[in-house]
Design a protein around this motif. Structure first.
Motif, short mmCIF file in Angstrom:
data_model
loop_
_atom_site.label_atom_id
_atom_site.label_comp_id
_atom_site.label_asym_id
_atom_site.label_seq_id
_atom_site.Cartn_x
_atom_site.Cartn_y
_atom_site.Cartn_z
N LYS A 22 0.80 -1.31 0.16
CA LYS A 22 0.05 -0.17 -0.02
C LYS A 22 1.00 1.30 -0.24
O LYS A 22 0.74 2.32 -0.73
N LEU A 23 1.87 1.12 0.98
CA LEU A 23 2.75 2.38 0.90
C LEU A 23 3.46 2.65 -0.39
O LEU A 23 3.44 3.76 -0.77
N LEU A 24 4.15 1.74 -1.00
CA LEU A 24 4.88 1.81 -2.19
C LEU A 24 3.94 2.00 -3.25
O LEU A 24 4.15 2.84 -4.23
N LYS A 25 2.54 1.45 -3.44
CA LYS A 25 1.79 2.10 -4.40
C LYS A 25 1.37 3.51 -4.40
O LYS A 25 1.24 4.15 -5.39
N ALA A 26 1.42 4.11 -3.01
CA ALA A 26 1.14 5.62 -2.92
C ALA A 26 2.23 6.25 -3.37
O ALA A 26 2.22 7.51 -3.98
N LEU A 27 3.23 5.89 -3.32
CA LEU A 27 4.57 6.45 -3.86
C LEU A 27 4.81 6.27 -5.42
O LEU A 27 6.03 6.80 -5.99
N THR A 28 4.03 5.80 -6.07
CA THR A 28 4.64 5.31 -7.51
C THR A 28 4.18 6.24 -8.29
O THR A 28 4.41 6.02 -9.55
N HIS A 29 3.73 7.40 -8.11
CA HIS A 29 3.50 8.50 -9.08
C HIS A 29 4.11 9.79 -8.86
O HIS A 29 4.53 10.29 -7.78
N PRO A 30 5.02 10.28 -9.93
CA PRO A 30 6.11 11.26 -9.85
C PRO A 30 5.37 12.59 -8.97
O PRO A 30 5.99 13.33 -8.13
N ASN A 51 1.11 25.90 -6.90
CA ASN A 51 2.20 27.05 -7.24
C ASN A 51 3.52 26.48 -7.33
O ASN A 51 4.54 26.72 -8.35
N LEU A 52 4.02 25.79 -6.27
CA LEU A 52 5.34 25.34 -6.03
C LEU A 52 5.83 24.33 -7.11
O LEU A 52 6.83 24.12 -7.73
N LEU A 53 4.76 23.44 -7.32
CA LEU A 53 4.96 22.15 -8.43
C LEU A 53 4.35 22.25 -9.54
O LEU A 53 4.46 21.47 -10.34
N ASN A 54 3.42 23.19 -9.92
CA ASN A 54 2.86 23.52 -11.22
C ASN A 54 1.93 22.26 -11.61
O ASN A 54 1.85 21.71 -12.56
N ILE A 55 1.38 21.81 -10.38
CA ILE A 55 0.37 20.67 -10.52
C ILE A 55 -0.92 21.37 -10.42
O ILE A 55 -1.23 21.82 -9.27
N HIS A 56 -2.08 21.20 -11.49
CA HIS A 56 -3.23 22.06 -11.33
C HIS A 56 -4.53 21.16 -10.99
O HIS A 56 -4.33 19.57 -11.05
N GLN A 57 -5.47 21.80 -10.55
CA GLN A 57 -6.64 20.90 -10.32
C GLN A 57 -7.25 20.61 -11.34
O GLN A 57 -7.01 21.07 -12.43
N PRO A 58 -7.87 19.25 -11.43
CA PRO A 58 -8.25 18.36 -10.36
C PRO A 58 -7.16 17.50 -10.17
O PRO A 58 -7.49 16.54 -9.01
#
Length: 109
Positions: A22-30, A51-58
């Motif tokens: 479960k832990l490793l699956k949660a960590l598998t996306h950049p 703002n810091l990571l330029n990852i937007h909603q949703p």
């Protein structure tokens, strides 16, 4: 007698293996890794993370939700802002090791 001491409780081992997966699956996306790296440096609100990571909603909400379901982060609401903080010190020790190995090494170039 010595042989009995070395036996592994299969049920406990299966449970532990499931928790590790479960832990490793949660960590598998950049993006989730980037979020955890930022949150590990201190509590952050959603707007800061965006703002810091330029990852937007949703997508940002989806990744933060996945991290919360995995019990890696916890939330705190102040007015309209939701703040995220580390909820799992063991997971953060893994993030710290990955950060040292992959991020610091590349920053020193």
């Amino acid at each position: 007698m010595l042989m009995a001491r070395n036996l592994i409780d299969l049920k406990k081992m299966q449970h532990s293996a499931g928790e590790a997966v479960k832990l490793l699956k949660a960590l598998t996306h950049p993006d989730r890794m980037l979020l955890l790296c930022q949150i590990s440096k201190g509590e952050r609100c959603v707007g800061e993370l965006e703002n810091l990571l330029n990852i937007h909603q949703p997508m940002l909400s989806q990744h933060l939700g996945a991290l919360k379901r995995a019990k890696l982060v916890k939330t705190r609401r102040v007015g309209k802002n939701i703040y995220y903080a580390v909820a799992n010190d063991f997971a953060m020790s893994i993030i710290d090791q990955l950060y040292r190995h992959y991020c610091l090494k590349n920053m020193l170039i």
